[in-house]
Design a protein around this motif. Sequence first.
Motif, short mmCIF file in Angstrom:
data_model
loop_
_atom_site.label_atom_id
_atom_site.label_comp_id
_atom_site.label_asym_id
_atom_site.label_seq_id
_atom_site.Cartn_x
_atom_site.Cartn_y
_atom_site.Cartn_z
N GLY A 28 0.84 -1.19 0.00
CA GLY A 28 0.00 0.00 0.00
C GLY A 28 0.87 1.23 0.00
O GLY A 28 2.10 1.12 0.11
N PRO A 63 -8.05 -2.43 -0.32
CA PRO A 63 -7.43 -1.59 0.71
C PRO A 63 -8.24 -0.32 0.96
O PRO A 63 -8.71 0.32 0.02
CB PRO A 63 -6.06 -1.27 0.11
CG PRO A 63 -5.78 -2.42 -0.80
CD PRO A 63 -7.11 -2.85 -1.35
N GLY A 64 -8.41 0.00 2.23
CA GLY A 64 -9.18 1.20 2.60
C GLY A 64 -10.66 0.89 2.81
O GLY A 64 -11.40 1.75 3.28
N SER A 84 -10.13 -3.01 6.37
CA SER A 84 -8.78 -2.54 6.07
C SER A 84 -8.35 -1.40 6.98
O SER A 84 -9.14 -0.51 7.31
CB SER A 84 -8.73 -2.07 4.62
OG SER A 84 -7.47 -1.49 4.34
N GLN A 109 -5.82 0.53 6.06
CA GLN A 109 -5.24 1.57 5.20
C GLN A 109 -6.22 2.73 5.04
O GLN A 109 -7.43 2.56 5.14
CB GLN A 109 -4.92 1.00 3.81
CG GLN A 109 -3.79 0.00 3.82
CD GLN A 109 -3.26 -0.25 2.40
OE1 GLN A 109 -3.13 0.67 1.60
NE2 GLN A 109 -2.97 -1.50 2.10
N GLN A 126 -5.99 5.76 -1.54
CA GLN A 126 -6.13 4.71 -2.56
C GLN A 126 -6.35 5.29 -3.95
O GLN A 126 -6.83 6.41 -4.11
CB GLN A 126 -7.31 3.78 -2.21
CG GLN A 126 -7.21 3.16 -0.84
CD GLN A 126 -5.92 2.38 -0.64
OE1 GLN A 126 -5.45 1.70 -1.56
NE2 GLN A 126 -5.35 2.48 0.55
N SER A 127 -6.00 4.49 -4.94
CA SER A 127 -6.25 4.85 -6.34
C SER A 127 -6.59 3.55 -7.06
O SER A 127 -6.43 2.46 -6.49
CB SER A 127 -5.00 5.46 -6.96
OG SER A 127 -3.96 4.50 -6.95
N SER A 134 -3.51 1.48 -6.93
CA SER A 134 -3.20 0.74 -5.69
C SER A 134 -4.12 -0.47 -5.55
O SER A 134 -3.72 -1.53 -5.07
CB SER A 134 -3.28 1.65 -4.46
OG SER A 134 -4.63 1.98 -4.14
N TRP A 135 -5.37 -0.33 -5.98
CA TRP A 135 -6.30 -1.47 -5.91
C TRP A 135 -5.91 -2.57 -6.88
O TRP A 135 -6.01 -3.75 -6.60
CB TRP A 135 -7.74 -1.00 -6.18
CG TRP A 135 -8.35 -0.34 -4.96
CD1 TRP A 135 -7.80 -0.30 -3.71
CD2 TRP A 135 -9.60 0.34 -4.88
NE1 TRP A 135 -8.65 0.38 -2.86
CE2 TRP A 135 -9.75 0.78 -3.54
CE3 TRP A 135 -10.59 0.63 -5.81
CZ2 TRP A 135 -10.86 1.49 -3.11
CZ3 TRP A 135 -11.70 1.34 -5.38
CH2 TRP A 135 -11.84 1.76 -4.04
#
Lengths: 222, 94
Positions: A8, A65-66, A70, A72, A77-78, A81-82
């Motif tokens: 991440g 993530p997020g 999660s 994070q 996130q973007s 990142s996913w």
Amino acid sequence: MVAWPCPGPGGVTDELAIAFDASRAARLLIVPPLFEEMNRTRRMLVETMRRLDRLGIDSFLPDLPGCNESTQRFEAQSLYSWRAAMAQAAKHFGATHALAMRGGALVFPVALPGWVLEPVKGATILRQMVRARTIAAREAGWSEDSAELLEAGRTEGLELAGYHVGAAMIAGLESARPEDEGQREIRQSDLGGGALWLRSEPGESAEQADALARLIADGIDA
Amino acid sequence: MTDLAAQDTDTTLRAILRDVLGLSAERAAALESDTGLFGAMPELDSMAVAGLLTEMEDRFDIVIDDDEVDGEMLETYGNLLAFAADKRAAATGA
């Protein structure tokens, strides 16, 4: 629930996944829809996983993530990142196939054979969330303009549907189109009934979970 | 707009509301012109309205601008149906 190590923006963290794992040969990674649609379809996806388990197929539904459990930050996130996270999850769980649903088709590991279920463009997802915000604003007695919101969102990020969506995510969504490299497309009409991701209250449908699990099991056997 | 097209708009709009609100077939069929929507149905929050409008754009092949969305359009089933019929007629040039 099992943990898996995920890269991440702030380094590697443990993320969680729902897993039905009996070390079988067929191992399906499920990449869920994004944002609100993720919550609306979670029950249906878990019901599908139970059925796949009975049909002899392992399956994994990782948190993006997020999201969900999660730790994070969502804001960091973007789509990039996913995408990296889902690629890592596929590797960690040794996935042999993938199922991406709706916006999940924007971030799933395209190298895996499998299915995309009613894929949607990033711009459509974004438009709908911005629209929900302008409608809520109007209801509260002030006025917001979609174009101005997006303009600001591209540099500062935006509060959308209860998520703080970062500028990188906004930029990614504006141009992202569902990717597939020969994965089979499943339409809602193949499952029957109304689309659960449209449903304002989370719903479930045993028939739809049956149909989806059957389609996947038949495809893996073929 | 022909009677047939009007009938089709009505059927499709009921189907969309059924999907978005999770209404039973009976409840969707029982929607009257003066049945209240936004503000009257608790399931129809701003997020659901956004989904409803996006789905209408998709299935009717129309574009709905920000400034067309107001309380009146969403107040009753009849108002929403009239709005959809007008947009469709404008889109097809009928």
